[in-house]
Each structure stands twice: as C-alpha cells, then as structure tokens.
Write a protein that holds these residues in place. Structure first.
Motif, PDB file in Angstrom:
ATOM      1  N   SER A  44     -34.946  21.617  67.548  1.00 49.51           N
ATOM      2  CA  SER A  44     -34.044  20.689  66.885  1.00 49.51           C
ATOM      3  C   SER A  44     -34.518  19.251  67.106  1.00 49.51           C
ATOM      4  CB  SER A  44     -32.646  20.885  67.488  1.00 49.51           C
ATOM      5  OG  SER A  44     -31.774  19.904  67.022  1.00 49.51           O
ATOM      6  N   ALA A  45     -34.667  18.502  66.013  1.00 48.87           N
ATOM      7  CA  ALA A  45     -35.156  17.112  66.076  1.00 48.87           C
ATOM      8  C   ALA A  45     -36.455  17.012  66.883  1.00 48.87           C
ATOM      9  CB  ALA A  45     -34.104  16.157  66.640  1.00 48.87           C
ATOM     10  N   ASN A  46     -37.195  18.110  66.939  1.00 52.69           N
ATOM     11  CA  ASN A  46     -38.461  18.148  67.692  1.00 52.69           C
ATOM     12  C   ASN A  46     -38.260  17.714  69.148  1.00 52.69           C
ATOM     13  OD1 ASN A  46     -41.243  18.724  67.779  1.00 52.69           O
ATOM     14  ND2 ASN A  46     -41.770  16.561  67.537  1.00 52.69           N
ATOM     15  N   MET A  47     -37.126  18.129  69.728  1.00 54.81           N
ATOM     16  CA  MET A  47     -36.771  17.608  71.066  1.00 54.81           C
ATOM     17  C   MET A  47     -37.584  18.206  72.199  1.00 54.81           C
ATOM     18  SD  MET A  47     -33.074  19.460  71.652  1.00 54.81           S
ATOM     19  CE  MET A  47     -32.267  18.385  70.514  1.00 54.81           C
ATOM     20  N   CYS A  48     -38.164  19.372  72.006  1.00 51.19           N
ATOM     21  CA  CYS A  48     -39.082  19.957  73.002  1.00 51.19           C
ATOM     22  C   CYS A  48     -38.552  19.861  74.444  1.00 51.19           C
ATOM     23  CB  CYS A  48     -40.458  19.291  72.921  1.00 51.19           C
ATOM     24  SG  CYS A  48     -41.259  19.410  71.319  1.00 51.19           S
ATOM     25  N   PRO A  49     -37.392  20.452  74.726  1.00 55.32           N
ATOM     26  CA  PRO A  49     -36.819  20.293  76.075  1.00 55.32           C
ATOM     27  C   PRO A  49     -37.466  21.151  77.151  1.00 55.32           C
ATOM     28  CG  PRO A  49     -35.409  21.704  74.755  1.00 55.32           C
ATOM     29  CD  PRO A  49     -36.494  21.214  73.837  1.00 55.32           C
ATOM     30  N   MET A  50     -38.279  22.132  76.784  1.00 54.48           N
ATOM     31  CA  MET A  50     -38.848  23.037  77.796  1.00 54.48           C
ATOM     32  C   MET A  50     -39.794  22.302  78.736  1.00 54.48           C
ATOM     33  SD  MET A  50     -41.006  26.578  77.204  1.00 54.48           S
ATOM     34  CE  MET A  50     -42.416  25.780  76.384  1.00 54.48           C
ATOM     35  N   ARG A  51     -39.620  22.561  80.025  1.00 56.32           N
ATOM     36  CA  ARG A  51     -40.546  22.085  81.057  1.00 56.32           C
ATOM     37  C   ARG A  51     -40.936  23.304  81.874  1.00 56.32           C
ATOM     38  NH1 ARG A  51     -39.710  18.744  77.878  1.00 56.32           N
ATOM     39  NH2 ARG A  51     -38.876  16.646  78.143  1.00 56.32           N
ATOM     40  N   ILE A  52     -42.198  23.409  82.250  1.00 52.03           N
ATOM     41  CA  ILE A  52     -42.666  24.625  82.919  1.00 52.03           C
ATOM     42  C   ILE A  52     -43.298  24.291  84.260  1.00 52.03           C
ATOM     43  CG2 ILE A  52     -44.145  26.675  82.728  1.00 52.03           C
ATOM     44  CD1 ILE A  52     -44.196  26.252  79.702  1.00 52.03           C
ATOM     45  N   VAL A  53     -42.930  25.050  85.276  1.00 44.85           N
ATOM     46  CA  VAL A  53     -43.679  25.036  86.539  1.00 44.85           C
ATOM     47  C   VAL A  53     -44.381  26.391  86.644  1.00 44.85           C
ATOM     48  CG1 VAL A  53     -43.556  24.925  89.050  1.00 44.85           C
ATOM     49  CG2 VAL A  53     -42.044  23.491  87.671  1.00 44.85           C
ATOM     50  N   PHE A  54     -45.705  26.374  86.725  1.00 51.23           N
ATOM     51  CA  PHE A  54     -46.471  27.604  86.917  1.00 51.23           C
ATOM     52  C   PHE A  54     -46.632  27.823  88.417  1.00 51.23           C
ATOM     53  CE2 PHE A  54     -47.914  26.290  82.633  1.00 51.23           C
ATOM     54  CZ  PHE A  54     -47.634  27.455  81.931  1.00 51.23           C
ATOM     55  N   VAL A  55     -45.964  28.832  88.917  1.00 52.67           N
ATOM     56  CA  VAL A  55     -46.003  29.122  90.355  1.00 52.67           C
ATOM     57  C   VAL A  55     -47.157  30.089  90.598  1.00 52.67           C
ATOM     58  CG1 VAL A  55     -44.711  30.083  92.289  1.00 52.67           C
ATOM     59  CG2 VAL A  55     -43.517  28.770  90.519  1.00 52.67           C
ATOM     60  N   LYS A  56     -48.179  29.588  91.303  1.00 52.60           N
ATOM     61  CA  LYS A  56     -49.373  30.406  91.546  1.00 52.60           C
ATOM     62  C   LYS A  56     -49.672  30.563  93.031  1.00 52.60           C
ATOM     63  CE  LYS A  56     -53.026  30.443  88.848  1.00 52.60           C
ATOM     64  NZ  LYS A  56     -54.303  30.033  88.223  1.00 52.60           N
ATOM     65  N   SER A  57     -49.494  29.501  93.789  1.00 45.10           N
ATOM     66  CA  SER A  57     -49.946  29.521  95.191  1.00 45.10           C
ATOM     67  C   SER A  57     -48.995  30.359  96.044  1.00 45.10           C
ATOM     68  CB  SER A  57     -49.992  28.094  95.743  1.00 45.10           C
ATOM     69  OG  SER A  57     -48.678  27.584  95.863  1.00 45.10           O
ATOM     70  N   PRO A  58     -49.507  30.948  97.134  1.00 40.23           N
ATOM     71  CA  PRO A  58     -48.622  31.696  98.043  1.00 40.23           C
ATOM     72  C   PRO A  58     -47.493  30.820  98.567  1.00 40.23           C
ATOM     73  CG  PRO A  58     -50.919  32.133  98.565  1.00 40.23           C
ATOM     74  CD  PRO A  58     -50.922  31.045  97.533  1.00 40.23           C
TER      75      PRO A  58
ATOM     76  N   ALA B 199     -29.981  21.872  75.090  1.00 37.59           N
ATOM     77  CA  ALA B 199     -31.267  22.123  75.763  1.00 37.59           C
ATOM     78  C   ALA B 199     -31.498  23.610  75.970  1.00 37.59           C
ATOM     79  CB  ALA B 199     -31.314  21.385  77.104  1.00 37.59           C
ATOM     80  N   LEU B 200     -30.409  24.342  76.270  1.00 38.44           N
ATOM     81  CA  LEU B 200     -30.551  25.783  76.497  1.00 38.44           C
ATOM     82  C   LEU B 200     -30.988  26.490  75.216  1.00 38.44           C
ATOM     83  CD1 LEU B 200     -30.178  28.161  78.488  1.00 38.44           C
ATOM     84  CD2 LEU B 200     -27.854  28.381  77.599  1.00 38.44           C
ATOM     85  N   ARG B 201     -30.348  26.121  74.101  1.00 35.83           N
ATOM     86  CA  ARG B 201     -30.736  26.755  72.836  1.00 35.83           C
ATOM     87  C   ARG B 201     -32.224  26.506  72.539  1.00 35.83           C
ATOM     88  NH1 ARG B 201     -27.519  24.330  68.639  1.00 35.83           N
ATOM     89  NH2 ARG B 201     -26.082  26.071  68.759  1.00 35.83           N
ATOM     90  N   ASN B 202     -32.607  25.245  72.638  1.00 27.88           N
ATOM     91  CA  ASN B 202     -33.957  24.894  72.206  1.00 27.88           C
ATOM     92  C   ASN B 202     -35.027  25.303  73.214  1.00 27.88           C
ATOM     93  OD1 ASN B 202     -33.909  23.340  69.497  1.00 27.88           O
ATOM     94  ND2 ASN B 202     -32.092  22.638  70.597  1.00 27.88           N
ATOM     95  N   SER B 203     -34.714  25.253  74.508  1.00 29.87           N
ATOM     96  CA  SER B 203     -35.721  25.699  75.478  1.00 29.87           C
ATOM     97  C   SER B 203     -35.836  27.218  75.485  1.00 29.87           C
ATOM     98  CB  SER B 203     -35.413  25.173  76.886  1.00 29.87           C
ATOM     99  OG  SER B 203     -34.251  25.773  77.423  1.00 29.87           O
ATOM    100  N   SER B 204     -34.765  27.920  75.107  1.00 27.69           N
ATOM    101  CA  SER B 204     -34.862  29.377  74.996  1.00 27.69           C
ATOM    102  C   SER B 204     -35.754  29.754  73.817  1.00 27.69           C
ATOM    103  CB  SER B 204     -33.474  30.007  74.838  1.00 27.69           C
ATOM    104  OG  SER B 204     -32.679  29.759  75.971  1.00 27.69           O
ATOM    105  N   LEU B 205     -35.599  29.022  72.707  1.00 25.83           N
ATOM    106  CA  LEU B 205     -36.533  29.234  71.591  1.00 25.83           C
ATOM    107  C   LEU B 205     -37.964  28.986  72.052  1.00 25.83           C
ATOM    108  CD1 LEU B 205     -34.605  27.449  68.698  1.00 25.83           C
ATOM    109  CD2 LEU B 205     -35.228  29.861  68.767  1.00 25.83           C
ATOM    110  N   GLN B 206     -38.171  27.885  72.776  1.00 25.94           N
ATOM    111  CA  GLN B 206     -39.528  27.574  73.236  1.00 25.94           C
ATOM    112  C   GLN B 206     -40.034  28.637  74.223  1.00 25.94           C
ATOM    113  OE1 GLN B 206     -38.852  23.231  74.328  1.00 25.94           O
ATOM    114  NE2 GLN B 206     -40.834  23.139  73.294  1.00 25.94           N
ATOM    115  N   GLY B 207     -39.106  29.197  75.009  1.00 27.97           N
ATOM    116  CA  GLY B 207     -39.505  30.271  75.919  1.00 27.97           C
ATOM    117  C   GLY B 207     -39.990  31.490  75.150  1.00 27.97           C
ATOM    118  N   ALA B 208     -39.347  31.766  74.023  1.00 28.65           N
ATOM    119  CA  ALA B 208     -39.791  32.892  73.194  1.00 28.65           C
ATOM    120  C   ALA B 208     -41.156  32.582  72.568  1.00 28.65           C
ATOM    121  CB  ALA B 208     -38.756  33.192  72.110  1.00 28.65           C
TER     122      ALA B 208
END
Ligand SMILES: Cc1cc2nc3c(=O)[nH]c(=O)nc-3n(C[C@H](O)[C@H](O)[C@H](O)COP(=O)(O)O)c2cc1C
Length: 197
Positions: A46-60, A122-131
């Motif tokens: 929506s409105a190109n808001m791009c709310p998703m933020r990602i932390v990639f957890v890799k290290s022990p 944010a939940l609607r749009n970040s869930s779309l981005q998660g998909a």
C-alpha cells in the motif's frame, strides 16, 4: 519469450514447495539472502510503504538470543536451520514514504494515525511482503519453514529494542530434508473457497 511461468517454475514455488522442519547440513550464503530480498522487495504494498524489516539470524550467538522466545515445538528445527529470518515490520513506516512515494506527500496520510492503526496497516503489508519473501526464496532454490509460534514481545526485546520495529513472523531458511516431510495436507478447492459473482 512467454509471459507465463513454466510448469517447472510453478512446481518449484507452489506445487512441490513444502514447509520444512528438517534441514540438510548445507550453508546459505549471505549473497543469496541479498538476492532473496532484492526480489521480494519488488512486490506491491500500500502506497509502496514497504514496512517489512528483516533480521537474518545466522550466528550461534544470535540463535541463542532467539531460543528463549520460541515455542517448545519450534526450538530444535530453528536451532538446526542455517538461517532464521525474523520478519519484522516498522510501525513508523511513514518515515520512509518521502523516498518510497515521492510523487505525493504520503507521509501526511499516516504520520498522525494512532499506533494500533499503524500496526494494523504494517501487519497487512509486511505479511504480504513476507509471502513475497517466501516465494522469492523458493524461486532461488531455498526451502522455507515459517513460524508464528513464538513470543513476539521477547523477540522484540531481544532484536528490536529501542526501535519502532515489531516482529511479525519467523521463517527458517535452508535446504530442507525432504525425507523428513509429513504427507501434504489438503487445501480447499476452488468451489469451497471462491465465488464467481
Ligand atoms: C504464518 C505461519 C505460521 C506458522 N507457524 C508455525 C509454527 O509455529 N510451527 C510450525 O511447526 N509450523 C508453523 N507453520 C507451518 C504451517 O503449518 C505449514 O506451512 C502448513 O501446514 C502448510 O504446509 P506445507 O507447506 O508443507 O503444505 C506456520 C506457517 C505460516 C505460514
């Protein structure tokens, strides 16, 4: 050139793609995670808001920080996964709108809304981005294991303290061990889930 995805492509991202719980001992390079993000970010919001933020957890060390927040049934597979993506959402996504939606003052549409409304958006749009993220990962040969069985408040305290980012869902990433899959569960047929009116 056809503008329809090949059957092999459709198999890869939909028909043969499964939710994985067991992982092969094969690492996932950071460059591949960048490729996944660079595809997923192109999906519409929506409105190109791009709310998703990602932390990639890799290290022990980071995995240990995540562990206490996980439901019991999600601990072993998450600790074993090469990567666990924390898919978060910035409730103050509107701060980026001058960059993301430069042809209008879209920040003004959102900045004074109450936090519960911002979170809903944010939940609607970040869930779309998660998909989009999971389809991008599958398209690049990765397997996914999405999870909502965790304590959001604990994840937020451990990874997003002092920010306006909140966790949405987690997604293990790697190369799944297909020999450990459960049988595929059914889906609703078109007639059960859809109407043509
Ligand atoms: C948002 C979301 C949350 C999920 N949470 C969990 C979870 O906490 N633990 C778990 O074992 N599976 C979880 N799953 C996995 C689903 O049960 C699985 O994707 C679904 O049954 C379809 O399986 P399939 O992709 O193999 O057909 C979750 C899936 C999604 C998309």
């Amino acid at each position: 050139m056809s503008n329809v995805m090949s059957n092999d492509g459709l198999d890869l991202i939909f028909r043969n793609a499964r939710t994985h719980n067991a992982w092969l001992d094969k690492p996932v390079e950071d460059a591949l995670l960048r490729q996944v993000y660079d595809l997923a970010k192109m999906g519409p919001t929506s409105a190109n808001m791009c709310p998703m933020r990602i932390v990639f957890v890799k290290s022990p060390e980071a995995k240990e920080r995540l562990k206490p927040a996980l439901d019991a049934g999600n601990v072993d597979k998450t600790m074993a996964a090469p990567v666990t993506a924390i898919l978060g959402m910035d409730i103050h996504f509107f701060e980026q709108l001058p960059k993301l939606f430069p042809h209008a003052d879209a920040k003004a549409w959102f900045k004074d809304l109450p936090d519960n409304v911002l979170e809903y958006i944010a939940l609607r749009n970040s869930s779309l981005q998660g998909a989009y993220f999971m389809l991008a990962a599958r398209a690049l040969g990765l397997d996914c294991g999405p999870m909502s069985g965790f304590d959001n408040a604990k994840v937020d305290a451990a990874f997003f303290a002092g920010t306006t980012v909140k966790s949405n869902f987690l997604c293990n990433l790697g190369y799944g061990d297909a020999s450990k899959l459960y049988p595929r569960s059914p889906r609703l047929d078109f007639e059960e889930a859809c109407q043509l009116v």
